[in-house]
Write a protein that holds these residues in place. Sequence first.
Motif, PDB file in Angstrom:
ATOM      1  N   ASN A  29       0.855  -1.181   0.000  1.00  0.00           N
ATOM      2  CA  ASN A  29       0.000   0.000   0.000  1.00  0.00           C
ATOM      3  C   ASN A  29       0.896   1.238   0.000  1.00  0.00           C
ATOM      4  OD1 ASN A  29      -1.670   2.191   0.634  1.00  0.00           O
ATOM      5  ND2 ASN A  29      -2.993   0.963   1.940  1.00  0.00           N
ATOM      6  N   PRO A  30       0.865   2.040  -1.056  1.00  0.00           N
ATOM      7  CA  PRO A  30       1.735   3.222  -1.106  1.00  0.00           C
ATOM      8  C   PRO A  30       1.368   4.303  -0.095  1.00  0.00           C
ATOM      9  CG  PRO A  30       0.237   3.212  -2.965  1.00  0.00           C
ATOM     10  CD  PRO A  30       0.044   1.907  -2.249  1.00  0.00           C
ATOM     11  N   TYR A  31       0.204   4.187   0.535  1.00  0.00           N
ATOM     12  CA  TYR A  31      -0.234   5.190   1.501  1.00  0.00           C
ATOM     13  C   TYR A  31      -0.079   4.726   2.952  1.00  0.00           C
ATOM     14  CZ  TYR A  31      -2.163   7.080  -2.741  1.00  0.00           C
ATOM     15  OH  TYR A  31      -2.303   7.550  -4.027  1.00  0.00           O
ATOM     16  N   GLN A  32       0.273   3.468   3.137  1.00  0.00           N
ATOM     17  CA  GLN A  32       0.531   2.912   4.470  1.00  0.00           C
ATOM     18  C   GLN A  32       1.775   2.043   4.364  1.00  0.00           C
ATOM     19  OE1 GLN A  32      -2.744   0.850   6.214  1.00  0.00           O
ATOM     20  NE2 GLN A  32      -4.235   2.367   5.593  1.00  0.00           N
ATOM     21  N   TYR A  33       2.808   2.385   5.091  1.00  0.00           N
ATOM     22  CA  TYR A  33       4.061   1.641   4.978  1.00  0.00           C
ATOM     23  C   TYR A  33       4.913   1.871   6.216  1.00  0.00           C
ATOM     24  CZ  TYR A  33       5.506   6.290   3.536  1.00  0.00           C
ATOM     25  OH  TYR A  33       5.714   7.639   3.490  1.00  0.00           O
ATOM     26  N   PHE A  34       5.928   1.029   6.372  1.00  0.00           N
ATOM     27  CA  PHE A  34       6.883   1.183   7.465  1.00  0.00           C
ATOM     28  C   PHE A  34       8.032   2.071   7.015  1.00  0.00           C
ATOM     29  CE2 PHE A  34       4.796  -2.670   8.891  1.00  0.00           C
ATOM     30  CZ  PHE A  34       4.669  -2.432  10.248  1.00  0.00           C
ATOM     31  N   SER A  35       8.508   2.877   7.940  1.00  0.00           N
ATOM     32  CA  SER A  35       9.704   3.684   7.713  1.00  0.00           C
ATOM     33  C   SER A  35      10.666   3.407   8.865  1.00  0.00           C
ATOM     34  CB  SER A  35       9.357   5.173   7.629  1.00  0.00           C
ATOM     35  OG  SER A  35       8.770   5.612   8.832  1.00  0.00           O
ATOM     36  N   VAL A  36      11.919   3.762   8.681  1.00  0.00           N
ATOM     37  CA  VAL A  36      12.930   3.510   9.709  1.00  0.00           C
ATOM     38  C   VAL A  36      13.647   4.791  10.090  1.00  0.00           C
ATOM     39  CG1 VAL A  36      13.360   1.100   9.099  1.00  0.00           C
ATOM     40  CG2 VAL A  36      14.681   2.877   8.005  1.00  0.00           C
ATOM     41  N   ARG A  37      14.035   4.840  11.348  1.00  0.00           N
ATOM     42  CA  ARG A  37      14.892   5.903  11.864  1.00  0.00           C
ATOM     43  C   ARG A  37      16.034   5.214  12.597  1.00  0.00           C
ATOM     44  NH1 ARG A  37      12.458   8.269  16.183  1.00  0.00           N
ATOM     45  NH2 ARG A  37      10.779   6.763  16.267  1.00  0.00           N
ATOM     46  N   PHE A  38      17.209   5.802  12.544  1.00  0.00           N
ATOM     47  CA  PHE A  38      18.378   5.252  13.226  1.00  0.00           C
ATOM     48  C   PHE A  38      18.869   6.240  14.266  1.00  0.00           C
ATOM     49  CE2 PHE A  38      18.325   3.521   8.942  1.00  0.00           C
ATOM     50  CZ  PHE A  38      18.450   2.169   9.187  1.00  0.00           C
ATOM     51  N   ARG A  39      19.215   5.712  15.425  1.00  0.00           N
ATOM     52  CA  ARG A  39      19.806   6.555  16.466  1.00  0.00           C
ATOM     53  C   ARG A  39      20.692   5.661  17.331  1.00  0.00           C
ATOM     54  NH1 ARG A  39      16.980  11.036  20.341  1.00  0.00           N
ATOM     55  NH2 ARG A  39      18.948  11.798  21.148  1.00  0.00           N
ATOM     56  N   GLY A  40      21.994   5.914  17.250  1.00  0.00           N
ATOM     57  CA  GLY A  40      22.933   5.093  18.011  1.00  0.00           C
ATOM     58  C   GLY A  40      22.810   3.631  17.622  1.00  0.00           C
ATOM     59  N   LYS A  41      22.599   2.773  18.608  1.00  0.00           N
ATOM     60  CA  LYS A  41      22.485   1.333  18.368  1.00  0.00           C
ATOM     61  C   LYS A  41      21.048   0.903  18.059  1.00  0.00           C
ATOM     62  CE  LYS A  41      21.902   0.318  23.280  1.00  0.00           C
ATOM     63  NZ  LYS A  41      22.405  -0.430  24.410  1.00  0.00           N
ATOM     64  N   TYR A  42      20.134   1.866  17.924  1.00  0.00           N
ATOM     65  CA  TYR A  42      18.716   1.559  17.729  1.00  0.00           C
ATOM     66  C   TYR A  42      18.222   1.820  16.308  1.00  0.00           C
ATOM     67  CZ  TYR A  42      18.596   1.697  22.829  1.00  0.00           C
ATOM     68  OH  TYR A  42      18.840   1.485  24.163  1.00  0.00           O
ATOM     69  N   VAL A  43      17.258   0.981  15.909  1.00  0.00           N
ATOM     70  CA  VAL A  43      16.463   1.188  14.705  1.00  0.00           C
ATOM     71  C   VAL A  43      15.032   1.346  15.185  1.00  0.00           C
ATOM     72  CG1 VAL A  43      15.559   0.130  12.604  1.00  0.00           C
ATOM     73  CG2 VAL A  43      17.941  -0.239  13.251  1.00  0.00           C
ATOM     74  N   TYR A  44      14.402   2.428  14.787  1.00  0.00           N
ATOM     75  CA  TYR A  44      13.004   2.661  15.142  1.00  0.00           C
ATOM     76  C   TYR A  44      12.145   2.349  13.928  1.00  0.00           C
ATOM     77  CZ  TYR A  44      14.865   4.917  19.242  1.00  0.00           C
ATOM     78  OH  TYR A  44      15.535   5.164  20.414  1.00  0.00           O
ATOM     79  N   LEU A  45      11.152   1.495  14.125  1.00  0.00           N
ATOM     80  CA  LEU A  45      10.216   1.147  13.071  1.00  0.00           C
ATOM     81  C   LEU A  45       8.937   1.930  13.295  1.00  0.00           C
ATOM     82  CD1 LEU A  45      10.693  -2.733  13.100  1.00  0.00           C
ATOM     83  CD2 LEU A  45      11.762  -1.066  11.565  1.00  0.00           C
ATOM     84  N   ASP A  46       8.611   2.773  12.356  1.00  0.00           N
ATOM     85  CA  ASP A  46       7.395   3.588  12.416  1.00  0.00           C
ATOM     86  C   ASP A  46       6.464   3.151  11.293  1.00  0.00           C
ATOM     87  OD1 ASP A  46       8.549   5.113  14.470  1.00  0.00           O
ATOM     88  OD2 ASP A  46       9.399   6.535  13.040  1.00  0.00           O
ATOM     89  N   ARG A  47       5.191   3.390  11.485  1.00  0.00           N
ATOM     90  CA  ARG A  47       4.207   3.106  10.439  1.00  0.00           C
ATOM     91  C   ARG A  47       3.652   4.438   9.967  1.00  0.00           C
ATOM     92  NH1 ARG A  47       0.815  -1.495   9.352  1.00  0.00           N
ATOM     93  NH2 ARG A  47      -0.041  -1.063   7.296  1.00  0.00           N
ATOM     94  N   GLU A  48       3.808   4.688   8.689  1.00  0.00           N
ATOM     95  CA  GLU A  48       3.258   5.909   8.106  1.00  0.00           C
ATOM     96  C   GLU A  48       1.979   5.539   7.376  1.00  0.00           C
ATOM     97  OE1 GLU A  48       5.890   8.671   6.258  1.00  0.00           O
ATOM     98  OE2 GLU A  48       7.612   7.928   7.373  1.00  0.00           O
ATOM     99  N   ALA A  49       0.912   6.280   7.675  1.00  0.00           N
ATOM    100  CA  ALA A  49      -0.381   6.012   7.050  1.00  0.00           C
ATOM    101  C   ALA A  49      -1.061   7.327   6.715  1.00  0.00           C
ATOM    102  CB  ALA A  49      -1.259   5.177   7.976  1.00  0.00           C
ATOM    103  N   TYR A  50      -1.201   7.575   5.434  1.00  0.00           N
ATOM    104  CA  TYR A  50      -1.912   8.757   4.948  1.00  0.00           C
ATOM    105  C   TYR A  50      -1.401  10.043   5.594  1.00  0.00           C
ATOM    106  CZ  TYR A  50      -4.857   5.097   3.131  1.00  0.00           C
ATOM    107  OH  TYR A  50      -5.305   3.972   2.478  1.00  0.00           O
ATOM    108  N   GLY A  51      -0.079  10.159   5.696  1.00  0.00           N
ATOM    109  CA  GLY A  51       0.535  11.368   6.213  1.00  0.00           C
ATOM    110  C   GLY A  51       0.750  11.415   7.713  1.00  0.00           C
TER     111      GLY A  51
END
Length: 109
Positions: A29-51
């Motif tokens: 789904n191009p309007y709902q997807y996972f994105s990643v952020r990196f900080r130090g030893k961590y990866v943050y998994l976020d879900r983006e949905a319709y902005g």
Amino acid sequence: MAGKKAIPAAVRAEVAARVAQFNEQVVKNPYQYFSVRFRGKYVYLDREAYGHVGQRARLTYTGDMEQWEFAIYKYSDERYAPDEWLFPGGEYLDGTIEGALRAAMEAYP
């Protein structure tokens, strides 16, 4: 035990590629997807949905691409809970990026 140093650039690139592949093959789904952020030893998994962006999980780099430590985001406490295992999707946790994404998707559809 996880180190305190930042995740190497090659590992970051591999994580980003795996998340993109998961989005393409599983989320689809191009309007709902996972994105990643990196900080130090961590990866943050976020879900983006319709902005809108919502936190889902945090992974800790252990030095092994197939053995990440997982922490689900708890909206009730507004924190990542590494000791929380009783949630829908917990059965998908196998140390991999893909397992973490499946668990996060099940926990927060």
